[in-house]
Every structure is written in structure tokens, then in C-alpha cells.
Scaffold this motif. Structure first.
Motif, PDB file in Angstrom:
ATOM      1  N   SER A 191      44.482  53.173  44.598  1.00  0.00           N
ATOM      2  CA  SER A 191      44.632  52.140  43.578  1.00  0.00           C
ATOM      3  C   SER A 191      43.289  51.815  42.950  1.00  0.00           C
ATOM      4  O   SER A 191      42.304  52.506  43.183  1.00  0.00           O
ATOM      5  CB  SER A 191      45.263  50.895  44.187  1.00  0.00           C
ATOM      6  N   GLN A 198      40.918  49.523  43.315  1.00  0.00           N
ATOM      7  CA  GLN A 198      39.690  49.158  44.019  1.00  0.00           C
ATOM      8  C   GLN A 198      39.523  49.848  45.366  1.00  0.00           C
ATOM      9  O   GLN A 198      38.478  49.719  45.993  1.00  0.00           O
ATOM     10  CB  GLN A 198      39.636  47.639  44.226  1.00  0.00           C
ATOM     11  N   GLN A 199      40.578  50.527  45.821  1.00  0.00           N
ATOM     12  CA  GLN A 199      40.525  51.094  47.175  1.00  0.00           C
ATOM     13  C   GLN A 199      41.377  52.337  47.301  1.00  0.00           C
ATOM     14  O   GLN A 199      42.325  52.518  46.534  1.00  0.00           O
ATOM     15  CB  GLN A 199      41.107  50.076  48.178  1.00  0.00           C
ATOM     16  N   LYS A 252      43.686  53.567  50.395  1.00  0.00           N
ATOM     17  CA  LYS A 252      44.163  53.172  51.726  1.00  0.00           C
ATOM     18  C   LYS A 252      44.987  54.312  52.304  1.00  0.00           C
ATOM     19  O   LYS A 252      45.705  54.990  51.574  1.00  0.00           O
ATOM     20  CB  LYS A 252      45.053  51.930  51.621  1.00  0.00           C
ATOM     21  N   GLY A 287      48.033  42.916  43.380  1.00  0.00           N
ATOM     22  CA  GLY A 287      46.876  43.797  43.551  1.00  0.00           C
ATOM     23  C   GLY A 287      45.836  43.398  42.519  1.00  0.00           C
ATOM     24  O   GLY A 287      45.646  42.201  42.253  1.00  0.00           O
ATOM     25  N   THR A 288      45.146  44.389  41.957  1.00  0.00           N
ATOM     26  CA  THR A 288      44.257  44.085  40.840  1.00  0.00           C
ATOM     27  C   THR A 288      45.142  43.637  39.681  1.00  0.00           C
ATOM     28  O   THR A 288      44.888  42.618  39.037  1.00  0.00           O
ATOM     29  CB  THR A 288      43.426  45.323  40.454  1.00  0.00           C
ATOM     30  N   GLU A 306      40.473  35.311  40.546  1.00  0.00           N
ATOM     31  CA  GLU A 306      39.141  35.247  41.169  1.00  0.00           C
ATOM     32  C   GLU A 306      38.158  34.472  40.301  1.00  0.00           C
ATOM     33  O   GLU A 306      37.311  33.739  40.802  1.00  0.00           O
ATOM     34  CB  GLU A 306      38.583  36.654  41.396  1.00  0.00           C
ATOM     35  N   TRP A 338      38.819  31.412  49.297  1.00  0.00           N
ATOM     36  CA  TRP A 338      39.982  30.911  48.552  1.00  0.00           C
ATOM     37  C   TRP A 338      40.357  29.489  48.962  1.00  0.00           C
ATOM     38  O   TRP A 338      41.298  28.906  48.409  1.00  0.00           O
ATOM     39  CB  TRP A 338      41.176  31.849  48.762  1.00  0.00           C
ATOM     40  N   GLY A 380      47.009  42.702  47.938  1.00  0.00           N
ATOM     41  CA  GLY A 380      45.909  41.911  48.503  1.00  0.00           C
ATOM     42  C   GLY A 380      46.161  40.410  48.463  1.00  0.00           C
ATOM     43  O   GLY A 380      45.881  39.684  49.418  1.00  0.00           O
ATOM     44  N   GLY A 381      46.727  39.908  47.357  1.00  0.00           N
ATOM     45  CA  GLY A 381      46.936  38.466  47.184  1.00  0.00           C
ATOM     46  C   GLY A 381      48.061  37.906  48.040  1.00  0.00           C
ATOM     47  O   GLY A 381      48.224  36.680  48.135  1.00  0.00           O
ATOM     48  N   ASN A 391      47.631  35.125  50.643  1.00  0.00           N
ATOM     49  CA  ASN A 391      47.363  33.746  50.232  1.00  0.00           C
ATOM     50  C   ASN A 391      48.638  32.895  50.235  1.00  0.00           C
ATOM     51  O   ASN A 391      49.541  33.096  49.419  1.00  0.00           O
ATOM     52  CB  ASN A 391      46.754  33.786  48.819  1.00  0.00           C
TER      53      ASN A 391
HETATM   54  N1  ADP Z   1      43.300  35.609  50.344  1.00  0.00           N
HETATM   55  C1  ADP Z   1      43.465  36.070  49.101  1.00  0.00           C
HETATM   56  N2  ADP Z   1      43.910  35.257  48.129  1.00  0.00           N
HETATM   57  C2  ADP Z   1      44.093  35.687  46.870  1.00  0.00           C
HETATM   58  N3  ADP Z   1      43.825  36.939  46.477  1.00  0.00           N
HETATM   59  C3  ADP Z   1      43.360  37.799  47.387  1.00  0.00           C
HETATM   60  C4  ADP Z   1      43.164  37.432  48.747  1.00  0.00           C
HETATM   61  N4  ADP Z   1      42.719  38.529  49.411  1.00  0.00           N
HETATM   62  C5  ADP Z   1      42.629  39.531  48.500  1.00  0.00           C
HETATM   63  N5  ADP Z   1      43.015  39.103  47.286  1.00  0.00           N
HETATM   64  C6  ADP Z   1      43.045  39.836  46.019  1.00  0.00           C
HETATM   65  O1  ADP Z   1      43.593  41.103  46.221  1.00  0.00           O
HETATM   66  C7  ADP Z   1      43.082  41.985  45.217  1.00  0.00           C
HETATM   67  C8  ADP Z   1      43.071  43.393  45.770  1.00  0.00           C
HETATM   68  O2  ADP Z   1      44.368  43.712  46.161  1.00  0.00           O
HETATM   69  P1  ADP Z   1      44.789  45.210  46.471  1.00  0.00           P
HETATM   70  O3  ADP Z   1      46.274  45.212  46.609  1.00  0.00           O
HETATM   71  O4  ADP Z   1      44.007  45.716  47.609  1.00  0.00           O
HETATM   72  O5  ADP Z   1      44.299  45.877  45.104  1.00  0.00           O
HETATM   73  P2  ADP Z   1      44.383  47.344  44.489  1.00  0.00           P
HETATM   74  O6  ADP Z   1      45.594  47.964  45.140  1.00  0.00           O
HETATM   75  O7  ADP Z   1      44.537  47.091  43.043  1.00  0.00           O
HETATM   76  O8  ADP Z   1      43.104  48.069  44.790  1.00  0.00           O
HETATM   77  C9  ADP Z   1      41.701  41.489  44.882  1.00  0.00           C
HETATM   78  O9  ADP Z   1      41.530  41.510  43.474  1.00  0.00           O
HETATM   79  C10 ADP Z   1      41.662  40.060  45.451  1.00  0.00           C
HETATM   80  O10 ADP Z   1      41.458  39.127  44.437  1.00  0.00           O
END
Ligand code: ADP
Ligand code: 5SP
Length: 595
Positions: A11, A13-14, A16, A308-309, A352, A369, A482-483, A486
Motif C-alpha cells: 500500500s 506507506q508500507q 505488509k 488507511g492513507t 493527522e 492521538w 491503520g485508523g 482509534n
Molecule cells: N491510533 C490511530 N488513530 C488514527 N489513525 C491512525 C492510528 N494509527 C495509525 N493511524 C493512521 O493509519 C494510517 C496508515 O494506515 P495503513 O492502513 O497502514 O495505511 P496504508 O495501507 O495506506 O499504507 C496512517 O496515515 C495513520 O494516520
């Protein structure tokens, strides 16, 4: 020996990687974070940008380096790749990778004694290049407005393009991106033997030859006729230009209908270097959103909110009801089902920004957060202390150009009462930051979450059914990405969107997208005859071990108040479109409520 299955999620930023057993239980997971681990590529939040042209892109070499690194990290955790019988994966959608004429030869002769980067990604050292262009356009790219207008006009209107391909033209979609690449780099286009999506690029590396594009991910291109199940020749002709349709068709390759298809066994490179069995099967890789819906047994009216992003809203449905306001894609495993999707550029990064402004304003811990969450939950719904007399606070927060609606970057804040919007002065305007009608940035914490979920509610209303005695709304809302960590965001999702059974998240660690890919690998290898993915998943699904309810969804009175806010929110979007809308047709469509 227990069989294991490996799933990837490449994705923004990462990268996995996760391993599951035949019972779908998680055994190992690891990740490579591009900014933290591969900062040498000069990326920020996983991407490079050229703001003067609205371009956003990522180095393909970085992806290659991440693949060897994530495998090494899985091994350090104790993963035994000799047990892996199937591999699948997911890639951020729409991004393209341009292979050179030497690519097939190089992929087929990879030496396990060297890294992928050394052999595929460093032409200046190896003397041969596997790519005709070193970058992959990213889904956040906004450089193709002109090309999108040509795509929409090619079939007549955005509605007709959406009917045929599942979506109107979008900046990030691979068709308009290929057209722009063709125009901007004609020589590189000519030197391109094959074009992969990010998902099929990743599959190609594991397969040791260029892999087919997947039946679901191909729908993110404005090139595939969904109902006819073949390329749309009008759209193809537009992107192909004078080189012609057949030339582009051969670059894109065939698209197999079966999402569980094995493309063959793993490349000897991974057998030699990482210890995989030579029999491990490479099962079709798909887009990150289609893969995400495979991590959960979705029923009618269930919705996934993926944070995610990007922020996306996903449903699995037998109905094909395309509209310029959203996307329909083929379901990644099951013919006759479709994936409904809304996608926002201003998801995680926009949240963010407000988190950081609040931490700065109140001397909070950077990147925590805690203050954001506390502030969001302590602010009354819609900023109304007295709902009967106070106006509603309604805003839009788009630090980057947005997809839904199609507008340039900007922030809009309005007070809404008696069907009328009153603008709040822009951020930083003198004396306004402590104005009690909209204290900036504190009131923004709740307002951005409400704004994001109101937009989802506005556009998904027609796809959800009444739940028992409750009005039309999702049955369950699953938070992923990622979010999803929260709890305040989950709470606001439930308040605005409802959810008769509540708001849930995965309780098995891992990441929904990579899990979905690992489940797909397991299904592709182990399915009996024509066994459907849904039946395969149901047999192994243990509700209490796999998901957890995080909060209530529907709350009487609150949900109805957000319903009243939708009309004001629709007006706020129209203002943004009037001021900063992209494209005439988008302005006419105004991106609002869906039929
Ligand atoms: N505790 C949290 N609260 C809100 N957002 C979070 C938290 N932890 C991670 N994130 C958000 O998750 C996003 C990354 O999510 P992820 O699913 O890993 O992204 P992607 O798949 O796009 O690389 C980051 O932009 C970050 O803002
Ligand atoms: O463009 C889309 C979907 O249309 C995005 O959802 C990308 O697929 C990127 O996803 P994340 O990196 O946010 O998971």
C-alpha cells in the motif's frame, strides 16, 4: 506438516506480509514502513511529488527492496517458508508499473544469490533494465484532468463511462494515467513491453514472469467493460493512440475471470534465497480494497470503513448500480457479486494534520492521538450545545485535491441554520481561532470526523436496507486499516452512519487487506471443485475469535440529527465545487446525493 499461506499488502506507506494456517488463524506478520525503513528514496508518506503538475508517484526500486526486506523480517520472527503452499497479495489500486522489453528475460533468470533490487531495479549497475520507467504513478496523483475529460467524452458522458466501466473517469485511474504517460513519455511508452497494476507487478515478481491483471483490480482503469467481461475498445483506443489497440492489449495482457486461479509455482529465486517450496502456488493478486472485503464474511448491508492513507467505504452486493459519484468493481472472487466503493484522498493524512495542530495548540505529545480523541468526543455533535437553537458546524478538510467531490485542495467551514450557510473565516484569520462559534483547531477534531462520515452516509444511503424496525442503515460496520486502532473514530463512525448490530473490528491482529490476500491464497490452493470463497471462509470462520464489537452503531436521536445535517453538508460540498471544482461535468454533477 501444517499448510500455511502468505498474503501481502503493498500500500501507500508500507508493505505488509502475513502468514495464516489452513484454519485461517494468524501465525506471523511483519511490515516494511517506507518512510522509516527506506527513507533513502526521498519519499514522504511513501511517495514523491511534483506539485507543479499535480503528480504523485513512487519508486519501483523501493517496492523491490521492500519485498526482500519483509521476507527477511518474517523469517526473523520465526516464519518457516518451507510450509507455505500458496501466496497471494494486494496492491494499492490504479498504480501502473511499466516493464521493459528485457523484463521477462530478467524475471525468468533471477539469481538467488543477489537481491531483487540488484537484478531488477538498478539498470545502471546491472547493465539491463527491467522497467521502461522507474516510477509508478500513485493513486493520489491529480495530473490527469485533461485526460479524464477525454475519457468521459469518449463514450459521451460520465454516466455512460460509469455504466460501462464501473466509474466515471478519475485522475488516478490507470486508463487516464496510461494516456498521460503515453503523451508525456512517448519513447518510454514505445519501450514498454508490458504494463502491470501494482498488484500484478507484485505477483509477477513472485511468479518470475509478468502475471495477468486481476478481474477485480482491472475495474480501476476505465478500460474494462464490466458487463461484457472484456476490454472496452473505445477507451483502449483512446489510451493507445497511434500505436493502436492491439499494441495496448498486448501490453496489458489477458485478464482471467477466476480470482482464485493459480498462475503457476513460485519463482526459483524465492526457493533459493528464502527457502520456499518449489511447489508453492502463486494465486491471482488483487487490489487492496477488493482484498480487504475478503477478510470478513460480509452480508447484505454490512459495510467496511477502511482507514488507511485513503479512506474507503466498501460493500459487497449483487446489485450493479453504477453512478459517476462512486465506483463499482467486479468482486475479487465471486462472479455475480460486485464491490461498491467510495474512496477519499483526504483520509489519514488530513486527520493527522488536525491531530498535529491540536497537539501544537495545547502542548500535547507530538503524533499522539490522545488529545485529538478527547477533543472529538468532548465536543457536542455538530458543535451544537443547544441543538434546538445553535447552528450546526459543517466543514470540509482537503489538504490534497479530493476525489469525492472532485475539487482542488482547500478547507471550508460553515455554520448551518434554517437552510442557510454562513462561512467561518479561514484558519489563521485574526481573532478567529478562539471564536466560540468554531474554535480552530479544537472544533476541527470532531468536525473532520463528522464530515468524513457524513460524506459516506450521503453516498451510501441508497445501498443499505431497513434493519428490523430501524430506518435504512448498515447492519454492521467493520473498521479496518491503520485508523481502526482509534476508538474515538470508531465511535463517531457509529454515531453518524448507524449500524444496527454495532461497530466491529478484526480481533486477530494483522491487517485486513493482507489477511484477505492470505485467505484468497488458501482458497485458491485448497478449494474443492467449484467451492465458492464465501463457503470456504464460512467453514473456517470463528466469530468470537476473529472480530470484536467496539461500540454501538445506531443511537436513537443522534443518527436522526446527523440525517438532518446531510442537507447542509450537501450544500457545503456544492459551495466547494463552485469555488474549486475540477472539470465542467463534475460541476454539473455536483457530486452530491446518489439516486
Ligand atoms: N491510533 C490511530 N488513530 C488514527 N489513525 C491512525 C492510528 N494509527 C495509525 N493511524 C493512521 O493509519 C494510517 C496508515 O494506515 P495503513 O492502513 O497502514 O495505511 P496504508 O495501507 O495506506 O499504507 C496512517 O496515515 C495513520 O494516520
Ligand atoms: O485509490 C484507492 C482506491 O480507489 C486507494 O484506496 C488506494 O488503493 C490506496 O489505498 P491505501 O494505501 O490507503 O490502503
Amino acid at each position: 506438516m501444517a499448510e500455511q499461506f502468505l498474503g501481502f499488502d503493498l500500500s501507500t506507506q508500507q508493505l505488509k506480509g502475513i502468514i495464516v494456517k489452513s484454519d485461517l488463524k494468524l501465525v506471523h506478520e511483519a511490515k516494511v514502513d517506507f518512510d522509516a525503513d527506506l527513507a533513502k528514496y526521498g519519499i514522504e508518506k511513501g511517495v514523491l511529488t511534483n506539485p507543479s503538475e499535480g503528480e504523485v508517484f513512487a519508486p519501483v526500486a523501493m517496492f523491490l527492496e521492500a519485498i526482500d526486506l519483509v521476507l527477511q523480517r518474517l523469517k526473523e520472527q520465526g516464519a518457516d517458508f518451507s510450509q507455505v503452499q500458496g501466496i497471494s497479495g494486494a496492491g494499492m489500486q490504479h498504480g501502473t508499473v511499466f516493464w521493459s522489453k528485457d523484463a521477462e528475460g530478467i524475471l525468468g533468470a533471477l539469481d538467488g544469490g543477489k537481491t531483487l533490487l540488484e537484478q531488477l531495479g538498478e539498470p545502471e549497475k546491472s547493465g539491463k533494465g527491467a522497467f521502461s520507467h522507474p516510477f509508478s504513478p500513485n493513486w493520489q496523483d491529480a495530473s490527469t484532468q485533461e485526460q479524464c475529460e477525454k475519457f468521459d467524452a469518449r463514450l459521451g458522458t460520465p454516466e455512460i463511462l460509469a455504466e460501462a466501466t464501473g466509474s466515471k473517469a478519475h485522475h488516478r485511474f490507470s486508463g487516464p494515467q496510461i494516456l498521460r504517460f503515453h503523451q508525456k513519455y512517448p519513447e518510454a511508452y514505445k519501450a514498454t513491453a508490458r504494463i502491470s497494476l501494482v498488484s500484478s507487478f507484485l505477483a509477477s515478481v513472485f511468479l518470475g514472469k509478468v502475471a495477468p491483471i486481476d478481474i477485480s483490480d482491472v475495474c480501476g482503469a476505465n478500460l474494462w467493460d464490466i458487463k461484457a467481461g472484456r476490454w472496452n475498445e473505445d477507451c483502449l483506443a483512446l489510451a493507445a493512440g497511434e500505436e493502436g489497440i492491439e499494441n495496448l492489449k498486448s501490453k496489458l495482457g489477458d485478464v482471467p475471470e477466476d480470482g482464485g486461479k493459480s498462475f503457476g509455482t513460485i519463482s526459483p529465486y524465492f526457493v533459493q534465497r528464502h527457502g520456499f517450496p518449489a511447489t508453492a502456488q502463486v494465486i491471482a493478486f488483487t487490489g487492496d480494497n477488493p482484498s480487504t472485503i475478503l477478510a470478513l464474511p460480509l452480508r447484505s448491508s454490512d459495510a467496511i470503513v477502511s482507514l488507511g492513507t485513503s479512506t474507503t467505504f466498501l460493500m459487497s452486493t449483487p446489485q450493479y448500480k453504477p453512478d459517476p459519484a462512486y465506483h463499482f468493481l467486479n468482486h475479487p472472487t465471486t462472479a455475480g457479486l460486485y464491490m461498491f466503493m467510495l474512496c477519499y484522498k483526504n483520509g489519514g493524512l488530513a486527520r493527522e494534520r488536525i491531530r498535529d495542530a491540536i497537539n501544537e495548540h495545547s502542548s500535547g505529545t507530538p503524533k499522539s492521538w490522545d488529545l485529538f480523541n478527547e477533543t472529538a468526543l468532548n465536543t457536542p455533535a455538530l458543535g451544537q450545545n443547544k441543538p434546538e437553537s445553535d447552528p450546526m458546524r459543517l466543514g470540509l478538510y482537503f489538504p490534497r485535491p479530493e476525489i469525492v467531490p472532485n475539487v482542488k485542495e482547500g478547507t471550508w467551514r460553515f455554520l448551518y441554520k434554517n437552510d442557510t450557510l454562513s462561512p467561518i473565516a479561514p484558519e489563521g484569520a485574526q481573532g478567529k481561532t478562539e471564536d466560540s462559534s468554531w474554535p480552530i483547531p479544537t472544533a476541527d477534531a470532531r468536525a473532520i470526523l463528522e464530515s468524513q462520515f457524513l460524506s459516506l452516509r450521503l453516498r451510501s444511503e441508497s445501498l443499505v436496507a431497513p434493519q428490523g424496525d430501524l430506518p435504512p442503515q448498515p447492519r454492521r460496520i467493520y473498521m479496518v486499516g491503520g485508523g481502526a486502532a482509534n476508538s474515538a473514530i470508531a465511535d463517531l463512525a457509529g454515531q453518524v452512519l448507524g449500524g444496527s448490530e454495532g461497530v466491529f473490528k478484526l480481533d486477530i491482529g494483522g491487517n485486513a487487506c493482507a489477511l484477505g490476500a492470505a485467505y484468497k491464497a488458501a482458497w485458491g490452493v485448497q478449494r474443492k471443485g467449484n467451492e465458492k470463497f464465501e463457503d470456504f471462509l464460512e467453514k473456517r470462520w470463528v466469530e468470537k475469535d476473529f472480530v470484536k464489537k467496539v461500540c454501538e452503531g445506531y443511537r436513537k436521536g443522534v443518527w436522526e440529527r446527523y440525517g438532518e445535517a446531510l442537507k447542509g453538508f450537501d450544500q457545503v460540498e456544492k459551495r466547494a465545487i463552485e469555488e474549486k471544482g475540477e472539470g465542467k461535468l463534475d460541476k454539473e454533477n455536483a457530486g452530491g446525493r446518489v439516486r
